[in-house]
Design a protein around this motif. Structure first.
Motif, PDB file in Angstrom:
ATOM      1  N   LEU A 191      41.959 -19.854  73.784  1.00  0.00           N
ATOM      2  CA  LEU A 191      43.023 -20.696  73.235  1.00  0.00           C
ATOM      3  C   LEU A 191      42.717 -21.087  71.787  1.00  0.00           C
ATOM      4  O   LEU A 191      41.552 -21.226  71.404  1.00  0.00           O
ATOM      5  N   PRO A 192      43.770 -21.283  70.993  1.00  0.00           N
ATOM      6  CA  PRO A 192      43.577 -21.595  69.569  1.00  0.00           C
ATOM      7  C   PRO A 192      42.682 -22.808  69.299  1.00  0.00           C
ATOM      8  O   PRO A 192      41.876 -22.781  68.374  1.00  0.00           O
ATOM      9  N   ASP A 193      42.810 -23.883  70.082  1.00  0.00           N
ATOM     10  CA  ASP A 193      41.975 -25.062  69.827  1.00  0.00           C
ATOM     11  C   ASP A 193      40.501 -24.775  70.073  1.00  0.00           C
ATOM     12  O   ASP A 193      39.636 -25.285  69.363  1.00  0.00           O
ATOM     13  N   LEU A 194      40.193 -23.967  71.078  1.00  0.00           N
ATOM     14  CA  LEU A 194      38.793 -23.621  71.322  1.00  0.00           C
ATOM     15  C   LEU A 194      38.274 -22.734  70.193  1.00  0.00           C
ATOM     16  O   LEU A 194      37.136 -22.900  69.747  1.00  0.00           O
ATOM     17  N   LYS A 195      39.101 -21.823  69.707  1.00  0.00           N
ATOM     18  CA  LYS A 195      38.704 -21.030  68.531  1.00  0.00           C
ATOM     19  C   LYS A 195      38.417 -21.956  67.349  1.00  0.00           C
ATOM     20  O   LYS A 195      37.442 -21.768  66.630  1.00  0.00           O
ATOM     21  N   ARG A 196      39.285 -22.970  67.156  1.00  0.00           N
ATOM     22  CA  ARG A 196      39.071 -23.920  66.058  1.00  0.00           C
ATOM     23  C   ARG A 196      37.742 -24.646  66.208  1.00  0.00           C
ATOM     24  O   ARG A 196      37.029 -24.843  65.228  1.00  0.00           O
ATOM     25  N   LEU A 197      37.435 -25.070  67.442  1.00  0.00           N
ATOM     26  CA  LEU A 197      36.173 -25.770  67.669  1.00  0.00           C
ATOM     27  C   LEU A 197      34.999 -24.874  67.293  1.00  0.00           C
ATOM     28  O   LEU A 197      34.093 -25.301  66.573  1.00  0.00           O
ATOM     29  N   TRP A 198      35.008 -23.635  67.761  1.00  0.00           N
ATOM     30  CA  TRP A 198      33.893 -22.732  67.478  1.00  0.00           C
ATOM     31  C   TRP A 198      33.886 -22.237  66.042  1.00  0.00           C
ATOM     32  O   TRP A 198      32.824 -21.888  65.522  1.00  0.00           O
ATOM     33  N   ARG A 199      35.026 -22.208  65.387  1.00  0.00           N
ATOM     34  CA  ARG A 199      35.060 -21.858  63.963  1.00  0.00           C
ATOM     35  C   ARG A 199      34.636 -23.046  63.108  1.00  0.00           C
ATOM     36  O   ARG A 199      34.259 -22.888  61.963  1.00  0.00           O
ATOM     37  N   TRP A 200      34.695 -24.255  63.667  1.00  0.00           N
ATOM     38  CA  TRP A 200      34.161 -25.452  63.004  1.00  0.00           C
ATOM     39  C   TRP A 200      32.640 -25.347  63.020  1.00  0.00           C
ATOM     40  O   TRP A 200      32.001 -25.370  61.973  1.00  0.00           O
ATOM     41  N   HIS A 201      32.046 -25.274  64.208  1.00  0.00           N
ATOM     42  CA  HIS A 201      30.607 -25.066  64.377  1.00  0.00           C
ATOM     43  C   HIS A 201      30.404 -24.338  65.698  1.00  0.00           C
ATOM     44  O   HIS A 201      31.060 -24.653  66.689  1.00  0.00           O
ATOM     45  N   ASP A 202      29.485 -23.408  65.698  1.00  0.00           N
ATOM     46  CA  ASP A 202      29.178 -22.624  66.896  1.00  0.00           C
ATOM     47  C   ASP A 202      28.154 -23.375  67.743  1.00  0.00           C
ATOM     48  O   ASP A 202      27.013 -22.952  67.927  1.00  0.00           O
ATOM     49  N   GLY A 203      28.564 -24.542  68.228  1.00  0.00           N
ATOM     50  CA  GLY A 203      27.669 -25.365  69.039  1.00  0.00           C
ATOM     51  C   GLY A 203      26.596 -26.005  68.186  1.00  0.00           C
ATOM     52  O   GLY A 203      26.771 -26.222  66.981  1.00  0.00           O
ATOM     53  N   SER A 204      25.477 -26.317  68.834  1.00  0.00           N
ATOM     54  CA  SER A 204      24.391 -26.974  68.121  1.00  0.00           C
ATOM     55  C   SER A 204      23.052 -26.441  68.602  1.00  0.00           C
ATOM     56  O   SER A 204      22.926 -25.956  69.717  1.00  0.00           O
ATOM     57  N   GLU A 205      22.066 -26.533  67.722  1.00  0.00           N
ATOM     58  CA  GLU A 205      20.697 -26.129  68.062  1.00  0.00           C
ATOM     59  C   GLU A 205      20.120 -27.123  69.051  1.00  0.00           C
ATOM     60  O   GLU A 205      20.465 -28.303  69.029  1.00  0.00           O
ATOM     61  N   GLY A 206      19.203 -26.654  69.865  1.00  0.00           N
ATOM     62  CA  GLY A 206      18.540 -27.555  70.808  1.00  0.00           C
ATOM     63  C   GLY A 206      19.511 -28.240  71.727  1.00  0.00           C
ATOM     64  O   GLY A 206      19.386 -29.427  72.008  1.00  0.00           O
ATOM     65  N   ALA A 207      20.505 -27.489  72.192  1.00  0.00           N
ATOM     66  CA  ALA A 207      21.656 -28.045  72.899  1.00  0.00           C
ATOM     67  C   ALA A 207      21.314 -29.133  73.911  1.00  0.00           C
ATOM     68  O   ALA A 207      21.965 -30.166  73.932  1.00  0.00           O
ATOM     69  N   LEU A 208      20.337 -28.938  74.754  1.00  0.00           N
ATOM     70  CA  LEU A 208      20.085 -29.931  75.798  1.00  0.00           C
ATOM     71  C   LEU A 208      18.970 -30.900  75.444  1.00  0.00           C
ATOM     72  O   LEU A 208      18.627 -31.771  76.224  1.00  0.00           O
ATOM     73  N   VAL A 209      18.422 -30.769  74.258  1.00  0.00           N
ATOM     74  CA  VAL A 209      17.354 -31.674  73.847  1.00  0.00           C
ATOM     75  C   VAL A 209      17.777 -32.476  72.622  1.00  0.00           C
ATOM     76  O   VAL A 209      17.674 -33.688  72.598  1.00  0.00           O
ATOM     77  N   ALA A 210      18.292 -31.779  71.636  1.00  0.00           N
ATOM     78  CA  ALA A 210      18.592 -32.450  70.377  1.00  0.00           C
ATOM     79  C   ALA A 210      19.955 -32.055  69.836  1.00  0.00           C
ATOM     80  O   ALA A 210      20.227 -32.252  68.672  1.00  0.00           O
ATOM     81  N   GLY A 211      20.815 -31.515  70.669  1.00  0.00           N
ATOM     82  CA  GLY A 211      22.120 -31.058  70.208  1.00  0.00           C
ATOM     83  C   GLY A 211      23.119 -32.192  70.073  1.00  0.00           C
ATOM     84  O   GLY A 211      22.775 -33.372  70.084  1.00  0.00           O
ATOM     85  N   VAL A 212      24.370 -31.810  69.960  1.00  0.00           N
ATOM     86  CA  VAL A 212      25.457 -32.771  69.788  1.00  0.00           C
ATOM     87  C   VAL A 212      25.978 -33.181  71.165  1.00  0.00           C
ATOM     88  O   VAL A 212      26.537 -32.365  71.883  1.00  0.00           O
ATOM     89  N   PRO A 213      25.774 -34.459  71.542  1.00  0.00           N
ATOM     90  CA  PRO A 213      26.292 -34.914  72.834  1.00  0.00           C
ATOM     91  C   PRO A 213      27.790 -35.222  72.715  1.00  0.00           C
ATOM     92  O   PRO A 213      28.193 -36.330  72.393  1.00  0.00           O
ATOM     93  N   LEU A 214      28.605 -34.212  72.976  1.00  0.00           N
ATOM     94  CA  LEU A 214      30.056 -34.344  72.840  1.00  0.00           C
ATOM     95  C   LEU A 214      30.596 -35.427  73.761  1.00  0.00           C
ATOM     96  O   LEU A 214      31.569 -36.099  73.439  1.00  0.00           O
TER      97      LEU A 214
END
Length: 185
Positions: free
Chosen positions: A46-69
């Motif tokens: 979906l376009p909004d999910l593409k927008r999210l991933w085109r904003w940033h492709d997640g975060s490093e250290g997802a489960l330790v130091a990533g972005v807690p959405l």
């Protein structure tokens, strides 16, 4: 407001108030990576999910130091979403019972225990909705939003106004990370 505007607000808030979390954001995903994921799972992203991933492709250290959405749930990039999707679809097996899992739900967060916030890619009235796909309890739509744009808007509102999300208040650790603290009402 639009998702793009709210993502820019989120980035500005993180950069100013949570520099360590902001620094964990990855560069934007490529369209090729997004298209490859869509092909592998058999859905049109979906376009909004593409927008999210085109904003940033997640975060490093997802489960330790990533972005807690959301409290306890960290932002996944394209590859992380694909790995988690395979974990739920292939390893757990899909029985066709959408009460527990649908291969058309694409994870955008993970809590590291098999639970995810997902974007619903199934045709119908819930297309684009975001909710918790709980490993034990199945879909928990009472913990969700009509769209990814609504989730990001609510997140920005919680951060800028110090409002609770799912009973948790945002705070910044000494290391400059965004965290969520349970706050009983």
């Amino acid at each position: 407001m639009s998702l793009t505007t709210d993502l820019a607000k989120l980035e500005q808030w993180l950069r100013q108030r949570s520099p360590t979390t902001w620094a964990s954001l990855r560069p934007p995903a490529t369209l090729d990576a997004i298209d490859s994921t869509a092909h592998q799972i058999g859905v049109r992203i979906l376009p909004d999910l593409k927008r999210l991933w085109r904003w940033h492709d997640g975060s490093e250290g997802a489960l330790v130091a990533g972005v807690p959405l959301q409290p306890g749930h960290y932002l996944l990039g394209v590859n992380g979403a694909l790995v988690e999707w395979h974990g739920r679809t292939d390893v757990a097996g899909y029985s066709g019972d959408s009460r527990s899992w649908s291969p058309q739900w694409l994870p955008i967060t993970s809590d590291g225990a098999g639970n995810h916030f997902v974007v619903d890619h199934r045709p119908g009235p819930e297309l684009g909705s975001v909710f918790v796909a709980d490993l034990q309890n199945g879909p928990m739509r009472h913990r969700g939003w009509p769209s990814l744009a609504d989730l990001v808007r609510d997140l920005c509102d919680a951060l800028t106004h110090g409002r609770p999300v799912d009973g948790h208040l945002p705070h910044i650790t000494e290391e400059g990370r965004l965290a969520w603290t349970f706050s009983p009402a």
